[in-house]
Design a protein around this motif. Sequence first.
Motif, mmCIF file in Angstrom:
data_model
loop_
_atom_site.group_PDB
_atom_site.id
_atom_site.type_symbol
_atom_site.label_atom_id
_atom_site.label_comp_id
_atom_site.label_asym_id
_atom_site.label_seq_id
_atom_site.Cartn_x
_atom_site.Cartn_y
_atom_site.Cartn_z
ATOM 1 N N GLN A 145 8.412 -1.901 3.522
ATOM 2 C CA GLN A 145 9.180 -3.119 3.049
ATOM 3 C C GLN A 145 8.200 -4.451 2.998
ATOM 4 O O GLN A 145 7.478 -4.142 4.132
ATOM 5 N N VAL A 146 8.027 -5.009 1.823
ATOM 6 C CA VAL A 146 7.073 -5.870 1.842
ATOM 7 C C VAL A 146 7.801 -7.167 1.178
ATOM 8 O O VAL A 146 8.433 -7.224 0.054
ATOM 9 N N ARG A 147 7.716 -8.412 1.689
ATOM 10 C CA ARG A 147 8.468 -9.609 1.304
ATOM 11 C C ARG A 147 7.886 -10.153 0.217
ATOM 12 O O ARG A 147 8.396 -10.777 -0.687
ATOM 13 N N SER A 148 6.416 -10.327 0.364
ATOM 14 C CA SER A 148 5.537 -11.075 -0.789
ATOM 15 C C SER A 148 4.199 -10.645 -0.782
ATOM 16 O O SER A 148 3.808 -10.016 0.311
ATOM 17 N N ASN A 267 4.770 13.243 0.896
ATOM 18 C CA ASN A 267 6.086 13.417 1.484
ATOM 19 C C ASN A 267 7.084 13.856 0.621
ATOM 20 O O ASN A 267 7.090 13.326 -0.645
ATOM 21 N N THR A 268 7.838 14.949 0.877
ATOM 22 C CA THR A 268 8.774 15.442 -0.030
ATOM 23 C C THR A 268 9.861 14.598 -0.384
ATOM 24 O O THR A 268 10.125 14.249 -1.643
ATOM 25 N N ASP A 269 10.369 13.792 0.638
ATOM 26 C CA ASP A 269 11.126 12.752 0.537
ATOM 27 C C ASP A 269 10.257 11.277 1.079
ATOM 28 O O ASP A 269 9.844 11.561 1.869
ATOM 29 N N VAL A 270 10.887 10.227 0.806
ATOM 30 C CA VAL A 270 10.315 8.815 1.319
ATOM 31 C C VAL A 270 10.913 8.867 2.399
ATOM 32 O O VAL A 270 12.085 8.993 2.740
ATOM 33 N N ILE A 271 9.948 8.666 3.623
ATOM 34 C CA ILE A 271 10.089 8.310 4.973
ATOM 35 C C ILE A 271 9.737 6.880 5.403
ATOM 36 O O ILE A 271 8.613 6.497 5.014
ATOM 37 N N ALA A 272 10.682 5.892 6.031
ATOM 38 C CA ALA A 272 10.255 4.658 6.121
ATOM 39 C C ALA A 272 9.050 4.648 7.060
ATOM 40 O O ALA A 272 9.083 5.333 8.157
ATOM 41 N N PRO A 273 7.956 3.761 6.883
ATOM 42 C CA PRO A 273 6.911 3.835 7.837
ATOM 43 C C PRO A 273 7.370 3.089 9.139
ATOM 44 O O PRO A 273 8.542 2.349 9.201
ATOM 45 N N ILE A 274 6.561 3.435 10.120
ATOM 46 C CA ILE A 274 6.852 2.851 11.385
ATOM 47 C C ILE A 274 6.591 1.228 11.240
ATOM 48 O O ILE A 274 7.614 0.535 11.853
ATOM 49 N N SER A 275 5.886 0.759 10.311
ATOM 50 C CA SER A 275 5.938 -0.805 10.128
ATOM 51 C C SER A 275 7.063 -1.477 9.717
ATOM 52 O O SER A 275 7.296 -2.617 10.107
ATOM 53 N N ASN A 276 7.917 -0.503 9.320
ATOM 54 C CA ASN A 276 9.286 -1.312 8.681
ATOM 55 C C ASN A 276 9.860 -1.976 10.132
ATOM 56 O O ASN A 276 10.897 -2.585 9.849
ATOM 57 N N PHE A 277 9.853 -0.991 11.207
ATOM 58 C CA PHE A 277 10.613 -1.357 12.545
ATOM 59 C C PHE A 277 9.931 -2.477 13.231
ATOM 60 O O PHE A 277 10.582 -3.028 14.219
ATOM 61 N N VAL A 278 8.675 -2.838 12.858
ATOM 62 C CA VAL A 278 7.941 -3.885 13.807
ATOM 63 C C VAL A 278 6.986 -4.492 12.899
ATOM 64 O O VAL A 278 5.763 -4.903 12.942
ATOM 65 N N PRO A 279 7.401 -5.415 11.867
ATOM 66 C CA PRO A 279 6.696 -5.876 10.821
ATOM 67 C C PRO A 279 5.855 -7.053 11.361
ATOM 68 O O PRO A 279 4.852 -7.053 10.617
ATOM 69 N N GLU A 280 6.148 -7.593 12.431
ATOM 70 C CA GLU A 280 5.169 -8.762 12.810
ATOM 71 C C GLU A 280 4.206 -8.088 13.577
ATOM 72 O O GLU A 280 3.551 -8.832 14.451
ATOM 73 N N LYS A 281 4.135 -7.098 14.125
ATOM 74 C CA LYS A 281 3.336 -6.436 15.040
ATOM 75 C C LYS A 281 2.463 -5.174 14.641
ATOM 76 O O LYS A 281 1.670 -4.521 15.378
ATOM 77 N N SER A 282 2.600 -5.161 13.089
ATOM 78 C CA SER A 282 2.017 -3.869 12.700
ATOM 79 C C SER A 282 1.015 -4.271 11.263
ATOM 80 O O SER A 282 1.427 -5.361 10.708
ATOM 81 N N PHE A 283 0.010 -3.603 11.006
ATOM 82 C CA PHE A 283 -0.780 -3.602 9.927
ATOM 83 C C PHE A 283 -0.574 -2.181 9.228
ATOM 84 O O PHE A 283 -0.787 -1.336 9.755
ATOM 85 N N TYR A 284 -0.052 -2.211 8.107
ATOM 86 C CA TYR A 284 -0.108 -1.148 7.228
ATOM 87 C C TYR A 284 -0.999 -0.680 6.408
ATOM 88 O O TYR A 284 -1.257 -1.732 5.273
ATOM 89 N N ILE A 285 -1.854 0.240 6.265
ATOM 90 C CA ILE A 285 -3.051 0.525 5.602
ATOM 91 C C ILE A 285 -2.787 1.864 4.602
ATOM 92 O O ILE A 285 -2.352 2.757 4.852
ATOM 93 N N THR A 286 -3.083 1.591 3.214
ATOM 94 C CA THR A 286 -3.116 2.622 2.408
ATOM 95 C C THR A 286 -4.046 2.408 1.499
ATOM 96 O O THR A 286 -4.887 1.304 1.370
ATOM 97 N N SER A 287 -4.252 3.448 0.296
ATOM 98 C CA SER A 287 -5.378 3.308 -0.577
ATOM 99 C C SER A 287 -5.092 4.330 -1.701
ATOM 100 O O SER A 287 -4.259 5.251 -1.720
ATOM 101 N N LEU A 288 -5.851 4.226 -2.791
ATOM 102 C CA LEU A 288 -5.788 5.207 -3.696
ATOM 103 C C LEU A 288 -6.826 6.496 -3.791
ATOM 104 O O LEU A 288 -6.739 7.322 -4.292
ATOM 105 N N SER A 289 -7.523 6.438 -2.404
ATOM 106 C CA SER A 289 -8.598 7.427 -2.517
ATOM 107 C C SER A 289 -7.958 8.925 -2.209
ATOM 108 O O SER A 289 -8.759 9.871 -3.098
ATOM 109 N N LYS A 290 -6.917 9.194 -1.672
ATOM 110 C CA LYS A 290 -6.674 10.298 -1.327
ATOM 111 C C LYS A 290 -5.613 10.900 -2.746
ATOM 112 O O LYS A 290 -5.519 12.176 -2.780
ATOM 113 N N ALA A 291 -5.168 9.980 -3.387
ATOM 114 C CA ALA A 291 -4.056 10.150 -4.269
ATOM 115 C C ALA A 291 -4.834 10.310 -5.764
ATOM 116 O O ALA A 291 -4.303 11.103 -6.701
#
Length: 445
Positions: A145-148, A267-291
């Motif tokens: 979940q990303v607001r902006s 993931n076979t099905d989308v699973i909500a990241p941990i960050s969705n439940f602590v949005p103001e205390k988490s940094f969510y990191i992803t990239s295109l390197s593995k995909a």
Amino acid sequence: MSESKYYEIARELEKLIDVGHYPEGSKLPTHRELAKEYSTTAVTVAKAYKLLAEQGDIESFVGRGSFVKSKSHLKQAIHSQHVENEWNFSILQPCFSHHLDALYRQLGQCVREPFSPSLFGYIEDTGCLNHKECGMKWMQHYGLQVRSPEQVLLTNGAQHALSTLIELYSKPGDCIAVEALTYPGLTSIIKALGRRAIGVEMDELGMTPSSLDSICLSENPSLVIAVPSHQNPTAITMPLQRRKEIANIVQKHTVWLLEDDLYSFLNTDVIAPISNFVPEKSFYITSLSKAISPGMRCGFVKVPQSQVQRLSSYIRTMVWHISPITFEVSARLIQSGAAFKLAESQKMIATHRQALARDILDSEILSSQNSSYHIWLTLPDEWEAHEFSMTAKERGMMVSEGHFFHYDDKAINAVRLSLMAIPEEQHLIEGLHSLKRLLDQRRTS
């Protein structure tokens, strides 16, 4: 005696060091002893030792002799170069041979369309808004979940994101909580920056909430770092309930969460990241390197709104901005939908290769998900991990032994096997059969 004799001796010693004949820290023979063994002169051996020292393989001390130098755990655990007639089970990357043609076509289409002149100059705000919007689209596709798009910052891959966040949100000497088994690239960053890693206990669902809670109380870590999807090295994927429980612990304590979710596309099905439940205390990191491609170095970080300015300023101070041309190519791949198709094709390949591995190897000693890039293989009692790794290497198989993945370098009688770095399927099958024969060797002897 030819001038190249010392070079031949150096190469032979290098091989003996690689396969463990001369372990780290061991003393090498004297110049005179080795000269006798190779029917040459002590001067020639001295030249060979000098070459090995320049390469960083050994170190020599006056009056004490020459010793095998300790190497980087990251370099030992992961072998990136492709060598024909060998099986590289050590590195996690996409199976390029299956999508290079498609990637070439997409890249060609991207560069045939003129880039905006602004992409060749300095970019304000650490990156183009359009590139951040595409990063947001990539993250949202896999459940975040990303607001902006302003909350999305750009980095030179996930490793750059991790090092930047660790450096900014902790200080030298701080404790950083990581999974007890984690990937050596992360522990290398922590050690290099003068921080201290402490391992959170794991079970079949991943990082345990009770252990994390206990560590937060006793050690007061600055950061908690978790890999919730296809965890490296165990291949565990946290179920939704466990993610919520970890989020509750983070919320309870004064600590930041760094969620490294590079493998969510598997993931076979989308699973909500941990960050969705602590949005103001988490940094969510992803990239295109593995995909898609490690060479593209395109990382995305979803940042708490309260920290956007602070982290943006730090990135600007360190690198000013990330290469907009690389991100323009990535953005066009995401906008066209090609990036998601390439990621899906890699998941299909991984699923097929997991089935092959389970058919050939003993499934009782394997830990993985059906679509993971890798396997965590617990070795039978007859084998010790280092001996198995060295014997495999002698037979042309590169595996990553367990202790490299323990936060404190503890011996673990397991190895990690990547199923994606070997391009040709038939070659992979041959390598898996070779591993099976090696595993069974002690059982039948």
